[in-house]
Write a protein that holds these residues in place. Structure first.
Motif, PDB file in Angstrom:
ATOM      1  N   UNK A   1       0.771  -0.842   0.111  1.00 27.43           N
ATOM      2  CA  UNK A   1      -0.293   0.587  -0.159  1.00 27.43           C
ATOM      3  C   UNK A   1       0.840   1.283  -0.015  1.00 27.43           C
ATOM      4  N   UNK A   2       1.927   0.772   0.874  1.00 23.40           N
ATOM      5  CA  UNK A   2       3.108   2.423   1.190  1.00 23.40           C
ATOM      6  C   UNK A   2       3.956   2.833  -0.277  1.00 23.40           C
ATOM      7  N   UNK A   3       4.592   1.408  -0.643  1.00 18.43           N
ATOM      8  CA  UNK A   3       5.538   1.778  -1.582  1.00 18.43           C
ATOM      9  C   UNK A   3       4.797   1.677  -3.246  1.00 18.43           C
ATOM     10  N   UNK A   4       4.420   1.471  -3.519  1.00 17.19           N
ATOM     11  CA  UNK A   4       3.517   0.457  -5.386  1.00 17.19           C
ATOM     12  C   UNK A   4       3.379   1.664  -6.078  1.00 17.19           C
ATOM     13  N   UNK A   5       2.258   3.001  -5.259  1.00 15.90           N
ATOM     14  CA  UNK A   5       2.739   3.950  -5.980  1.00 15.90           C
ATOM     15  C   UNK A   5       3.686   4.663  -6.425  1.00 15.90           C
ATOM     16  N   UNK A   6       4.157   4.738  -5.083  1.00 18.24           N
ATOM     17  CA  UNK A   6       5.942   5.376  -5.852  1.00 18.24           C
ATOM     18  C   UNK A   6       7.154   4.461  -6.614  1.00 18.24           C
ATOM     19  N   UNK A   7       6.387   3.453  -6.821  1.00 17.78           N
ATOM     20  CA  UNK A   7       7.657   2.528  -7.561  1.00 17.78           C
ATOM     21  C   UNK A   7       6.473   2.780  -8.805  1.00 17.78           C
ATOM     22  N   UNK A   8       5.497   3.015  -9.169  1.00 17.74           N
ATOM     23  CA  UNK A   8       5.111   3.196 -10.352  1.00 17.74           C
ATOM     24  C   UNK A   8       5.682   4.464 -11.073  1.00 17.74           C
ATOM     25  N   UNK A   9       4.982   5.669  -9.893  1.00 14.49           N
ATOM     26  CA  UNK A   9       5.939   7.044 -10.346  1.00 14.49           C
ATOM     27  C   UNK A   9       7.385   6.862 -11.020  1.00 14.49           C
ATOM     28  N   UNK A  10       8.088   5.813 -10.651  1.00  9.17           N
ATOM     29  CA  UNK A  10       9.322   6.363 -10.273  1.00  9.17           C
ATOM     30  C   UNK A  10       9.681   5.307 -11.763  1.00  9.17           C
ATOM     31  N   UNK A  11       9.316   4.256 -12.064  1.00  8.24           N
ATOM     32  CA  UNK A  11       9.489   3.200 -13.193  1.00  8.24           C
ATOM     33  C   UNK A  11       8.531   3.239 -13.665  1.00  8.24           C
ATOM     34  N   UNK A  12       7.488   3.307 -13.655  1.00 12.13           N
ATOM     35  CA  UNK A  12       5.719   3.089 -14.869  1.00 12.13           C
ATOM     36  C   UNK A  12       5.269   2.559 -14.102  1.00 12.13           C
ATOM     37  N   UNK A  13       5.470   1.152 -15.852  1.00 11.44           N
ATOM     38  CA  UNK A  13       4.449   0.232 -15.699  1.00 11.44           C
ATOM     39  C   UNK A  13       4.992  -1.057 -15.705  1.00 11.44           C
ATOM     40  N   UNK A  14       6.697  -0.130 -15.219  1.00 11.06           N
ATOM     41  CA  UNK A  14       8.011  -1.748 -15.378  1.00 11.06           C
ATOM     42  C   UNK A  14       7.564  -1.897 -13.230  1.00 11.06           C
ATOM     43  N   UNK A  15       6.837  -1.567 -12.490  1.00 12.43           N
ATOM     44  CA  UNK A  15       6.999  -1.767 -11.175  1.00 12.43           C
ATOM     45  C   UNK A  15       7.117  -3.112 -10.879  1.00 12.43           C
ATOM     46  N   UNK A  16       6.411  -4.378 -11.419  1.00 12.72           N
ATOM     47  CA  UNK A  16       6.495  -5.885 -11.076  1.00 12.72           C
ATOM     48  C   UNK A  16       7.608  -6.321 -11.385  1.00 12.72           C
ATOM     49  N   UNK A  17       9.124  -5.748 -12.619  1.00  9.27           N
ATOM     50  CA  UNK A  17       9.769  -5.623 -12.936  1.00  9.27           C
ATOM     51  C   UNK A  17      11.277  -5.086 -11.690  1.00  9.27           C
ATOM     52  N   UNK A  18      11.080  -4.387 -11.488  1.00 12.72           N
ATOM     53  CA  UNK A  18      11.781  -3.852  -9.474  1.00 12.72           C
ATOM     54  C   UNK A  18      11.900  -4.846  -8.656  1.00 12.72           C
ATOM     55  N   UNK A  19      10.142  -5.564  -8.690  1.00 12.60           N
ATOM     56  CA  UNK A  19      10.098  -6.144  -7.717  1.00 12.60           C
ATOM     57  C   UNK A  19      11.223  -7.388  -7.999  1.00 12.60           C
ATOM     58  N   UNK A  20      10.808  -7.998  -9.003  1.00 13.23           N
ATOM     59  CA  UNK A  20      12.026  -9.021  -9.610  1.00 13.23           C
ATOM     60  C   UNK A  20      13.506  -8.800  -9.169  1.00 13.23           C
ATOM     61  N   UNK A  21      13.836  -7.638 -10.059  1.00 14.85           N
ATOM     62  CA  UNK A  21      15.377  -6.842  -9.871  1.00 14.85           C
ATOM     63  C   UNK A  21      15.567  -7.184  -8.569  1.00 14.85           C
ATOM     64  N   UNK A  22      14.346  -6.147  -7.428  1.00 14.56           N
ATOM     65  CA  UNK A  22      15.508  -6.184  -5.786  1.00 14.56           C
ATOM     66  C   UNK A  22      14.786  -7.335  -5.080  1.00 14.56           C
ATOM     67  N   UNK A  23      14.440  -8.603  -5.653  1.00 14.56           N
ATOM     68  CA  UNK A  23      14.441 -10.465  -5.507  1.00 14.56           C
ATOM     69  C   UNK A  23      15.849 -10.503  -5.283  1.00 14.56           C
TER      70      UNK A  23
END
Length: 509
Positions: free
Chosen positions: A42-64
């Motif tokens: 709830x607290x971070x997904x919106x900010x991740x989307x603002x940073x990288x757009x539609x690639x938020x799922x990719x960043x969850x994978x990269x950070x993993x």
């Protein structure tokens, strides 16, 4: 005549903690609870989307990937040195007392920062779920309720590890069930064409991390580090787990994999349903970046689903409040046992086998930090989420590099040791350093975050300032606790035995 002391409820180990209290799942639950999956999304997904757009799922994978690498480092160190001090103990044995002490401070400061945030979230969302919207916006009421949350969770932590594990079991199952139902429901509506004009079908490009600038990737990565952070609580309660030298490491790996699955599935579902518009429920709407989860309750299921989602975030934040206190108190206990902080922090409750004094101090420190930030401004509290990633990257990096250096003499013993004790932790540490440095540079900009301190961004001041505060505290300890800082109480050769058997751990060194 003095009354006899009540008999202990548990069988205590070397540090006075209860041995063998947790199994694999119980240990994993502690790690999952500390991450607060529902609140983190709830607290971070919106900010991740603002940073990288539609690639938020990719960043969850990269950070993993670096998280998994660091988790491997934790597992390998725990096999050889199963100690509730984790980063402090391992950093000291690898790099000496000064680095080890600062690693322990990094663990403590990250907990203090996040406790202030999750306490307020638990308070606000509980009040909103109860229909008390006006009270949720009243600064006095929400701070008072937030303080109550911290105090109650401190009491639960003080009462014993078994009570804590049972409490967390219920909270984690509730979170995952609600998130699962929400994700399935959102995808069903999208695929059936009933989600509305804002919805978009899932795309493979969402999983492609290329085409993102370095600053945007670093910003998203530091946010994702916050999302994953907390699984290392598994290792801090390792001395209270059956198979202390092996089970906590497995629990840490299991927790990170579960988190990956939850985050990617829910992120894809929410992106598909909400779309990327900058108005309404679109994820690019900056007005809703602080919470893109409960926003979907009304369009998807009306007031009932909204109330359930609000309650889920409140439960998630409360869960994190309690499981953040647990490992930090045990870290302080280990520091006291080895003489790095005053001995009183090493006190263990005779009946509940918990670090009583350290637990209380942890709770009161969080209350004090929360009250100070609340007096400064509400925006300062918001910036703690972004600043937290710096402290986490700091001590995760120390742990990853400690693994490489501690095992340096045996890395060439086998391909396994070279990979899992050398290359994998090294890569994890390098990524943490990059994320820390790049994010710190970006955070200096006063436009970064909600607050400023003169020409410097408030996120930078909070994140770096809290880490730097450890230096004078460490020097103060060094004046009075000279034996530790001379390497007399803990060094590379100090034996750390498996708490259940009193024998050298299975993994060896």
């Amino acid at each position: 005549m003095t009354a006899a002391a009540p008999p202990p409820l548990v069988e205590a180990g070397p540090k006075g903690l209860r041995t063998g209290a947790l199994g694999l799942w119980g240990n994993t639950v502690i790690g999952l609870g500390a991450t607060a999956p529902a609140y983190s999304l709830a607290a971070t997904l919106g900010y991740v989307v603002l940073a990288v757009g539609e690639k938020a799922p990719a960043m969850f994978l990269v950070a993993f990937v670096p998280m998994l690498f660091v988790a491997v480092a934790y597992r390998e160190l725990n096999r050889a040195v199963p100690d509730c001090g984790t980063t402090f103990t391992w950093g000291t044995k690898a790099f000496g007392p000064w680095v080890g002490w600062m690693g322990g401070w990094g663990v403590a400061v990250s907990a203090i920062i996040v406790l202030a945030n999750v306490a307020e979230i638990a308070a606000v969302y509980t009040l909103r779920a109860a229909g008390l919207t006006g009270a949720a916006e009243d600064p006095v009421v929400k701070v008072a309720v937030g303080v109550v949350f911290i105090l109650v969770m401190t009491w639960v932590s003080h009462r014993g590890i078994v009570l804590s594990e049972r409490f967390q079991n219920a909270l984690i199952v509730f979170q995952i069930v609600v998130l699962g139902v929400l994700a399935v429901g959102a995808l069903w509506l999208v695929l059936s064409g009933d989600a509305g004009p804002q919805a978009v079908l899932p795309r493979w490009s969402w999983f492609d991390p290329t085409g993102i600038s370095g600053s945007a990737a670093a910003q998203a990565l530091i946010l994702c580090i916050f999302v994953y952070w907390g699984w290392d609580a598994c290792l801090a309660v390792g001395e209270e787990t059956r198979g202390a030298d092996t089970t906590p490491g497995r629990a840490a790996l299991l927790a990170t994999v579960i988190l990956l699955a939850v985050y990617v599935v829910v992120a894809v579902a929410l992106q598909s349903y909400a779309g990327f518009g900058d108005t309404g429920i679109g994820l690019a709407n900056p007005e809703h970046s602080e919470d893109v989860l409960t926003l979907l309750g009304a369009p998807m299921g009306g007031s009932v689903l909204t109330a359930v989602l609000l309650l889920t975030v409140a439960v998630s934040a409360a869960s994190s409040t309690q499981t953040t206190i647990l490992p930090t108190a045990r870290g302080a206990l280990a520091m006291a046992v080895y003489g790095a902080v005053p001995r009183r922090f090493g006190g263990v409750h005779p009946r509940y086998a918990t670090p009583g004094f350290a637990t209380v101090v942890m709770g009161l420190s969080a209350v004090a930090f929360y009250l100070v930030l609340s007096l400064v401004s509400a925006d300062a509290l918001l910036d703690t989420v972004s600043s937290l990633g710096l402290a986490v990257a700091f001590y995760y990096g120390i742990t990853a590099f400690a693994c490489v250096w501690y095992f340096r003499r045996s890395l060439l013993r086998s391909p396994r040791d070279l990979l899992l004790r050398g290359l994998v932790p090294l890569l994890g540490g390098v990524v943490m350093v990059w994320a820390f440095v790049q994010s710190a540079i970006d955070m200096v900009d006063p436009a970064y975050g909600e607050t400023t301190f003169g020409p410097v961004g408030g996120v930078f001041v909070i994140g770096v300032g809290m880490i730097a505060l450890g230096v004078p505290l460490m020097l103060a300890c060094a004046v009075r606790l000279r034996a530790f800082f001379r390497g007399e109480t803990l060094d590379e050769d100090t034996p750390v035995l498996a708490p259940e058997t009193g024998e050298p751990p299975y993994g060896g060194s």
